[in-house]
Design a protein around this motif. Sequence first.
Motif, mmCIF file in Angstrom:
data_model
loop_
_atom_site.group_PDB
_atom_site.id
_atom_site.type_symbol
_atom_site.label_atom_id
_atom_site.label_comp_id
_atom_site.label_asym_id
_atom_site.label_seq_id
_atom_site.Cartn_x
_atom_site.Cartn_y
_atom_site.Cartn_z
ATOM 1 N N VAL A 8 32.595 -14.092 18.669
ATOM 2 C CA VAL A 8 32.208 -13.498 19.956
ATOM 3 C C VAL A 8 33.328 -13.631 20.966
ATOM 4 O O VAL A 8 33.681 -12.672 21.657
ATOM 5 C CB VAL A 8 30.917 -14.159 20.481
ATOM 6 C CG1 VAL A 8 30.602 -13.649 21.883
ATOM 7 C CG2 VAL A 8 29.753 -13.866 19.539
ATOM 8 N N ILE A 9 33.925 -14.828 21.083
ATOM 9 C CA ILE A 9 34.995 -15.035 22.058
ATOM 10 C C ILE A 9 36.218 -14.198 21.699
ATOM 11 O O ILE A 9 36.952 -13.734 22.567
ATOM 12 C CB ILE A 9 35.360 -16.533 22.159
ATOM 13 C CG1 ILE A 9 36.119 -16.805 23.473
ATOM 14 C CG2 ILE A 9 36.195 -16.985 21.002
ATOM 15 C CD1 ILE A 9 35.345 -16.629 24.704
ATOM 16 N N GLY A 10 36.439 -13.972 20.399
ATOM 17 C CA GLY A 10 37.555 -13.122 19.994
ATOM 18 C C GLY A 10 37.372 -11.692 20.468
ATOM 19 O O GLY A 10 38.298 -11.090 21.026
ATOM 20 N N PHE A 11 36.179 -11.127 20.266
ATOM 21 C CA PHE A 11 35.910 -9.763 20.711
ATOM 22 C C PHE A 11 35.926 -9.654 22.230
ATOM 23 O O PHE A 11 36.455 -8.684 22.799
ATOM 24 C CB PHE A 11 34.559 -9.281 20.166
ATOM 25 C CG PHE A 11 34.627 -8.773 18.766
ATOM 26 C CD1 PHE A 11 35.246 -7.571 18.476
ATOM 27 C CD2 PHE A 11 34.077 -9.497 17.718
ATOM 28 C CE1 PHE A 11 35.330 -7.094 17.182
ATOM 29 C CE2 PHE A 11 34.151 -9.032 16.420
ATOM 30 C CZ PHE A 11 34.767 -7.826 16.144
ATOM 31 N N LEU A 12 35.335 -10.640 22.922
ATOM 32 C CA LEU A 12 35.325 -10.615 24.384
ATOM 33 C C LEU A 12 36.739 -10.634 24.953
ATOM 34 O O LEU A 12 37.057 -9.903 25.896
ATOM 35 C CB LEU A 12 34.515 -11.800 24.929
ATOM 36 C CG LEU A 12 33.004 -11.735 24.738
ATOM 37 C CD1 LEU A 12 32.349 -13.011 25.257
ATOM 38 C CD2 LEU A 12 32.412 -10.524 25.461
ATOM 39 N N ASN A 13 37.591 -11.467 24.376
ATOM 40 C CA ASN A 13 38.960 -11.541 24.868
ATOM 41 C C ASN A 13 39.771 -10.321 24.486
ATOM 42 O O ASN A 13 40.709 -9.951 25.198
ATOM 43 C CB ASN A 13 39.634 -12.814 24.358
ATOM 44 C CG ASN A 13 39.212 -14.048 25.116
ATOM 45 O OD1 ASN A 13 39.668 -14.289 26.228
ATOM 46 N ND2 ASN A 13 38.312 -14.829 24.537
ATOM 47 N N LEU A 14 39.433 -9.686 23.379
ATOM 48 C CA LEU A 14 40.095 -8.432 23.025
ATOM 49 C C LEU A 14 39.769 -7.354 24.055
ATOM 50 O O LEU A 14 40.660 -6.618 24.501
ATOM 51 C CB LEU A 14 39.659 -7.993 21.626
ATOM 52 C CG LEU A 14 40.241 -6.657 21.138
ATOM 53 C CD1 LEU A 14 41.766 -6.720 21.078
ATOM 54 C CD2 LEU A 14 39.659 -6.284 19.776
ATOM 55 N N PHE A 15 38.491 -7.263 24.434
ATOM 56 C CA PHE A 15 38.103 -6.283 25.442
ATOM 57 C C PHE A 15 38.744 -6.587 26.797
ATOM 58 O O PHE A 15 39.216 -5.683 27.494
ATOM 59 C CB PHE A 15 36.577 -6.250 25.583
ATOM 60 C CG PHE A 15 35.879 -5.708 24.364
ATOM 61 C CD1 PHE A 15 36.449 -4.695 23.615
ATOM 62 C CD2 PHE A 15 34.650 -6.212 23.959
ATOM 63 C CE1 PHE A 15 35.826 -4.195 22.492
ATOM 64 C CE2 PHE A 15 34.012 -5.719 22.831
ATOM 65 C CZ PHE A 15 34.599 -4.703 22.094
ATOM 66 N N SER A 16 38.749 -7.862 27.195
ATOM 67 C CA SER A 16 39.358 -8.216 28.477
ATOM 68 C C SER A 16 40.866 -8.009 28.441
ATOM 69 O O SER A 16 41.484 -7.694 29.465
ATOM 70 C CB SER A 16 39.028 -9.671 28.836
ATOM 71 O OG SER A 16 39.520 -10.562 27.844
ATOM 72 N N LEU A 17 41.474 -8.186 27.257
ATOM 73 C CA LEU A 17 42.909 -7.929 27.112
ATOM 74 C C LEU A 17 43.215 -6.457 27.358
ATOM 75 O O LEU A 17 44.170 -6.104 28.066
ATOM 76 C CB LEU A 17 43.369 -8.348 25.716
ATOM 77 C CG LEU A 17 44.852 -8.151 25.375
ATOM 78 C CD1 LEU A 17 45.707 -9.059 26.228
ATOM 79 C CD2 LEU A 17 45.094 -8.425 23.896
ATOM 80 N N LEU A 18 42.397 -5.582 26.797
ATOM 81 C CA LEU A 18 42.581 -4.150 27.018
ATOM 82 C C LEU A 18 42.266 -3.764 28.458
ATOM 83 O O LEU A 18 42.907 -2.874 29.030
ATOM 84 C CB LEU A 18 41.695 -3.350 26.051
ATOM 85 C CG LEU A 18 42.001 -3.525 24.550
ATOM 86 C CD1 LEU A 18 40.989 -2.763 23.714
ATOM 87 C CD2 LEU A 18 43.421 -3.061 24.241
ATOM 88 N N ALA A 19 41.282 -4.455 29.067
ATOM 89 C CA ALA A 19 40.898 -4.137 30.451
ATOM 90 C C ALA A 19 41.964 -4.549 31.451
ATOM 91 O O ALA A 19 42.042 -3.996 32.544
ATOM 92 C CB ALA A 19 39.576 -4.821 30.785
ATOM 93 N N SER A 20 42.791 -5.533 31.095
ATOM 94 C CA SER A 20 43.833 -5.979 32.023
ATOM 95 C C SER A 20 44.907 -4.913 32.226
ATOM 96 O O SER A 20 45.583 -4.902 33.258
ATOM 97 C CB SER A 20 44.478 -7.266 31.511
ATOM 98 O OG SER A 20 45.192 -7.037 30.303
#
Length: 283
Positions: A8-20
Amino acid sequence: MYRLSNTVIGFLNLFSLLASIPIIGAGLWMAKDSTTCENFLQTPLLIIGFIVLIISLAGFVGACFNVAWALWVYLVVMLLLILGLMIITVFGFVVTSQGGGVGVQGRVYREYELKEYSSWLRDRVKDPNYWTKIRGCILGSKTCASLGAWTLVDYLRNDMTPVQSGCCKPPTSCVYDSTTVMMDQDPDCFKWNNNPNVLCYECDSCKAGVLETIRRDWHKLSVLNVVVLILLIGIYCIGCCAFQNTRRADTDYPYGHNRMTKVRPRWDFYWWRWWRDRREQLW
């Protein structure tokens, strides 16, 4: 279900990485935009974008590849970001708690006074260097040009932005007579000039209109910060679980062993040797 929090934390950080990426792009775009007066939003956008990029990358690597030190850095930076956002949010609500303007009888628009706003904001616009930049920004945006064709009926029926109300016209209470001018009027009445490059740009009402615009945007940003804080706290809790799982994996599966060759506890080894000796005696 094994290490679900890591996934879960991997996917969440992937999305936040793209959102940055669009956050940083918006900050860079605003830095090049010469028509906006809200330059104070550029730096926060860039800082938030780069921080989200860094911590998302660290969290993604740590969660997906079980790198304990990367998750540790991720959690420390995330905690500092949460504390920093809390301070900024509280400060924003305190600063934007005053203002709002007053209604004008018979008119749709509102007018604004500099004394209505917090001392911190007032000190900002009273700085000559800061106000020179803001004044040039308003002139470049052609904010007052749209009011040039307005008739008296338009002034009675149409609404104005805070900057238009404060910078593009004198205060409604001003009285101008062809022979005499009332001396006990608002000081802004004497600063007004019909010259398109002068108007009321040096009036306190203009500075108040700019502060009202900043106050509204900053209030919206503070509300957004509350939502971001809730999300960050949730991600931080999941990150703590991922960090515990990574440390537990390092303890349960030491170097040179995998999940299928898990080291037996010491008590199990002695129990098996005792049973082997007893079996040999019996047979």
